[in-house]
Scaffold this active site. Structure first.
Site, mmCIF file in Angstrom:
data_model
loop_
_atom_site.group_PDB
_atom_site.id
_atom_site.type_symbol
_atom_site.label_atom_id
_atom_site.label_comp_id
_atom_site.label_asym_id
_atom_site.label_seq_id
_atom_site.Cartn_x
_atom_site.Cartn_y
_atom_site.Cartn_z
ATOM 1 N N HIS A 1 0.858 -1.188 0.000
ATOM 2 C CA HIS A 1 0.000 0.000 0.000
ATOM 3 C C HIS A 1 0.893 1.236 0.000
ATOM 4 O O HIS A 1 2.046 1.188 0.465
ATOM 5 C CB HIS A 1 -0.888 0.018 1.233
ATOM 6 C CG HIS A 1 -1.947 -1.032 1.238
ATOM 7 N ND1 HIS A 1 -3.014 -0.990 2.100
ATOM 8 C CD2 HIS A 1 -2.120 -2.150 0.491
ATOM 9 C CE1 HIS A 1 -3.797 -2.030 1.895
ATOM 10 N NE2 HIS A 1 -3.274 -2.755 0.921
ATOM 11 N N CYS B 1 -2.258 -0.385 7.584
ATOM 12 C CA CYS B 1 -1.485 0.850 7.441
ATOM 13 C C CYS B 1 -1.581 1.717 8.691
ATOM 14 O O CYS B 1 -0.594 2.342 9.090
ATOM 15 C CB CYS B 1 -1.950 1.611 6.205
ATOM 16 S SG CYS B 1 -1.538 0.740 4.663
ATOM 17 N N GLU C 1 0.977 3.835 1.858
ATOM 18 C CA GLU C 1 1.486 4.196 3.186
ATOM 19 C C GLU C 1 2.653 3.310 3.596
ATOM 20 O O GLU C 1 3.661 3.800 4.112
ATOM 21 C CB GLU C 1 0.385 4.062 4.253
ATOM 22 C CG GLU C 1 -0.844 4.891 4.001
ATOM 23 C CD GLU C 1 -1.955 4.128 3.295
ATOM 24 O OE1 GLU C 1 -3.122 4.315 3.667
ATOM 25 O OE2 GLU C 1 -1.659 3.345 2.359
ATOM 26 N N CYS D 1 -6.121 1.766 5.914
ATOM 27 C CA CYS D 1 -6.725 0.520 6.388
ATOM 28 C C CYS D 1 -6.102 0.170 7.741
ATOM 29 O O CYS D 1 -5.184 0.852 8.211
ATOM 30 C CB CYS D 1 -6.482 -0.597 5.367
ATOM 31 S SG CYS D 1 -4.753 -1.120 5.253
#
Length: 151
Positions: A54, A87, A56, A84
């Site tokens: 992801h 993260c 992040e 999420c």
């Protein structure tokens, strides 16, 4: 002390680049206490065949490598979509001081929706959270991306 300057436009640039690669358009930027951008990334889960890639996570990994520490004390992260749970946990573990995000994610968010990671007793660090930064633009980018795939 430096006056506040949003870095969401840079995160949006990363999100647009992710969309061009066929990735869900999410971008993230890590900013040092002095306002300098340390790292920036967009989603790369498909490209890297890695469900943890992801925006992040990639930006945090890169920033930690650049700084030479697993802690990003005093740093901020700008993300186009509410992180999420995975993260959000990484943001906490990295000790990021502030989280700025654009679009809310009622389905998969881990900050204001869903898991609400920072509210758990087991969460050792809670960043200051600021939501709704360039929310319309962040939301539109995601909506346009998914609408194009439904045609």
């Amino acid at each position: 002390m430096n006056p506040f300057k949003s870095h969401m436009n840079t995160a949006l640039t990363e999100a647009r680049l992710a969309a061009k690669r066929g990735e869900v358009p999410v971008g993230a930027v890590i900013v040092a206490p002095d306002g300098r951008i340390v790292s920036r990334a967009g989603n790369r889960t498909r490209e890297l065949n890695d469900p943890s890639a992801h925006a992040e996570m990639l930006a945090i990994r890169m920033a930690c490598g650049i700084i030479g520490s697993e802690r990003l004390i005093g740093h901020s992260i700008y993300v186009t979509l509410e992180p999420c749970a995975m993260c959000a946990a990484a943001i906490s573990l990295a000790r990021l001081e502030r989280l700025y995000f654009g679009a809310s994610d009622p389905k998969s968010g881990g900050v204001l929706a869903g898991a609400r990671v920072f509210e758990h007793q087991q969460c050792h660090h809670r960043p200051d959270v600021y939501s709704g930064i360039a929310e319309s633009e962040c939301s539109a980018l995601l909506a346009d991306f998914f609408a194009a795939r439904r045609i």
